[in-house]
Design an enzyme around this catalytic site. Structure first.
Site, short mmCIF file in Angstrom:
data_model
loop_
_atom_site.label_atom_id
_atom_site.label_comp_id
_atom_site.label_asym_id
_atom_site.label_seq_id
_atom_site.Cartn_x
_atom_site.Cartn_y
_atom_site.Cartn_z
CG ASN A 88 37.35 38.92 34.99
OD1 ASN A 88 37.44 40.14 35.06
ND2 ASN A 88 38.18 38.18 34.30
CG HIS A 143 29.51 31.01 29.23
ND1 HIS A 143 30.71 30.74 29.83
CD2 HIS A 143 29.72 32.14 28.50
CE1 HIS A 143 31.60 31.65 29.46
NE2 HIS A 143 31.02 32.51 28.65
CB CYS A 145 40.65 33.92 28.02
SG CYS A 145 39.52 34.69 29.17
N1 7TS Z 1 33.71 40.13 30.48
C1 7TS Z 1 34.03 39.62 31.68
C2 7TS Z 1 33.97 40.50 32.89
C3 7TS Z 1 34.40 38.28 31.78
O1 7TS Z 1 34.69 37.79 32.99
C4 7TS Z 1 34.47 37.49 30.62
C5 7TS Z 1 34.95 36.07 30.68
C6 7TS Z 1 34.10 38.06 29.39
C7 7TS Z 1 33.74 39.40 29.37
C8 7TS Z 1 34.07 37.28 28.12
O2 7TS Z 1 33.01 36.37 28.15
P1 7TS Z 1 32.70 35.47 26.88
O3 7TS Z 1 31.50 34.69 27.24
O4 7TS Z 1 32.46 36.38 25.74
O5 7TS Z 1 33.91 34.62 26.65
N2 7TS Z 1 35.82 35.84 31.77
C9 7TS Z 1 36.54 34.73 32.01
C10 7TS Z 1 37.23 34.52 33.20
O6 7TS Z 1 37.29 35.28 34.16
N3 7TS Z 1 37.82 33.31 33.15
O7 7TS Z 1 37.53 32.77 31.96
C11 7TS Z 1 36.74 33.63 31.23
#
Ligand code: 7TS
Length: 398
Positions: free
Chosen positions: A153, A203, A328
């Protein structure tokens, strides 16, 4: 002008997705498990959505895709489910993952370590990814699961998923990938990669927040974590959020057609490269992890002498949204763990700014962003030089 360059944190809901969801709030609002028309009437659209999800990741008909709340739930479910099934109720005790997973993996692994599970965290190389061979080397007799993200990410770096899938298959070890940042950016094919599980969140690909999915390969056991209802074929209790599921299905379809992926590699990548090239013209700037083998929308740039958070502040003044790392984690000013995993010095780790684009960004937006970034860097470097700032001194103070 407002410019949103934080699409790895979340994306705008595609207006087509929003339109498709609308009828399921005030018209077709029945519980899908009810037999009357208000409930069962939602089924054709739910089936259509599910089909789009299957097609989007090339799942086979016999496989399962369970609708979850998000990738956080899907990641927690796989790790804790495997712990219950193969570690508490079996003879395995080992999980392999990487140092640069999202905290929904690493924090869950830390929790499992507290329960006595042995976890290997594979370090990344200079390019921010791992060698597939390191997975082979780490596999033990008692390895229950390998969990390696599809794309990072922060950096967008792609992992050698296909090779790791092959290694897991040869060694009879379950394989999970957090594909949250890969869907809609690169082809995600669960069959081609020998996947047992993948996680995703709507999302991140222009669907609604609060809905995600867990792919489970046909025949693979995974203890349910939510009891008290027979929804999702008995694998996850709880009334399904119909509108969100339908939104996620359409978002998946729109994001994963060959044309959509081609557009990412053409339009989105071109804009990302334009932004990146302009910033790299400034002295002492680098792309963390290098430019190869990345998702087309992401760049993590270190601008020496410019604290990431200060940079974001300046950008926000001009209505440009970017981030220093996971949204986060952005409330604490701890150095980004992904950058630490590169072995980067602490100064570098504090100077990373992540720009993540989407198919909705335009050339005009990127031109404005470039102008604003250059001004911000010049302003912030002037301030820091008045404090006789040198990277070395700074590092020793930390
Ligand atoms: N896994 C990865 C690789 C992510 O990038 C994120 C959120 C999540 C899991 C969790 O996703 P959620 O929809 O369950 O919250 N990543 C990020 C980020 O890189 N900046 O803000 C949220």
């Amino acid at each position: 002008m407002e410019v949103y360059l934080d699409n790895n944190a979340t994306t705008m809901v595609d207006p087509k997705v929003y339109e498709a969801m609308k009828p399921f709030f005030c018209d077709m609002y029945g519980n899908p498990n009810s037999l009357h028309k208000f409930g069962a009437g939602t089924h054709p659209k739910m089936v259509e959505a599910l089909n789009y999800l299957y097609e989007g990741i090339n799942a086979a008909d016999e496989d399962d895709i369970i609708i979850t709340a998000n990738a956080t739930e899907s990641n927690n479910w796989v790790l804790k489910g495997v712990w219950i099934d193969l570690i508490l109720n079996g003879n395995k005790n080992h999980i392999i993952t990487t140092e640069v997973e999202h905290p929904t993996i690493t924090a869950t692994c830390k929790f499992l370590e507290e329960q006595g599970v042995s976890v290997t965290y594979l370090g990344v190389n200079d390019e921010g990814t791992i060698d597939a061979a390191s997975v082979r080397d780490a596999i033990r007799e008692d390895t229950a699961l390998v969990s390696v993200m599809w794309a990072n990410n922060e950096t967008g770096k792609l992992f050698p998923i296909k090779e790791i899938g092959q290694i897991c298959k040869e060694n009879n070890v379950l394989f999970h990938s957090d594909a949250t940042q890969a869907i809609g950016k690169v082809v995600v094919d669960v069959q081609d990669t020998n996947m047992d599980f993948i996680s995703f969140s709507a999302h991140k690909f222009h669907g609604p927040k609060g809905v995600g999915g867990l792919f489970i390969k046909a025949g693979v056991e995974l203890t349910r974590l939510l009891h008290g209802g027979e929804q999702m074929g008995g694998r996850r209790a709880g009334t399904v959020d119909v509108a969100s599921m339908i939104g996620m299905g359409l978002a998946m379809k729109l994001a994963t057609t060959p044309d959509a992926i081609a557009y990412e590699n053409d339009h989105v990548k071109r804009l990302r490269d334009k932004l990146e090239a302009a910033v790299l013209e400034l002295p002492e700037t680098i792309v963390i992890g290098g430019k190869d083998n990345r998702t087309p929308n992401t760049t993590l740039i270190s601008i020496r002498g410019v604290e990431g958070e200060s940079m974001l502040w300046d950008l926000n003044q001009q209505a440009i949204g970017a981030s220093t790392g996971s949204a986060c984690a952005s409330e604490d000013l701890e150095a980004n763990p992904v950058m630490n995993a590169f072995g980067s010095d602490s100064e570098l780790a504090h100077t990373g700014v992540r720009f993540s684009l989407s198919r909705f960004n335009t050339d005009e937006e990127i031109d404005f962003a470039i102008e604003t970034i250059v001004n911000a860097v010049n302003r912030l470097r002037t301030i820091s030089s008045s404090y006789a700032y040198t990277p070395k001194n700074h590092a020793s103070e930390l």
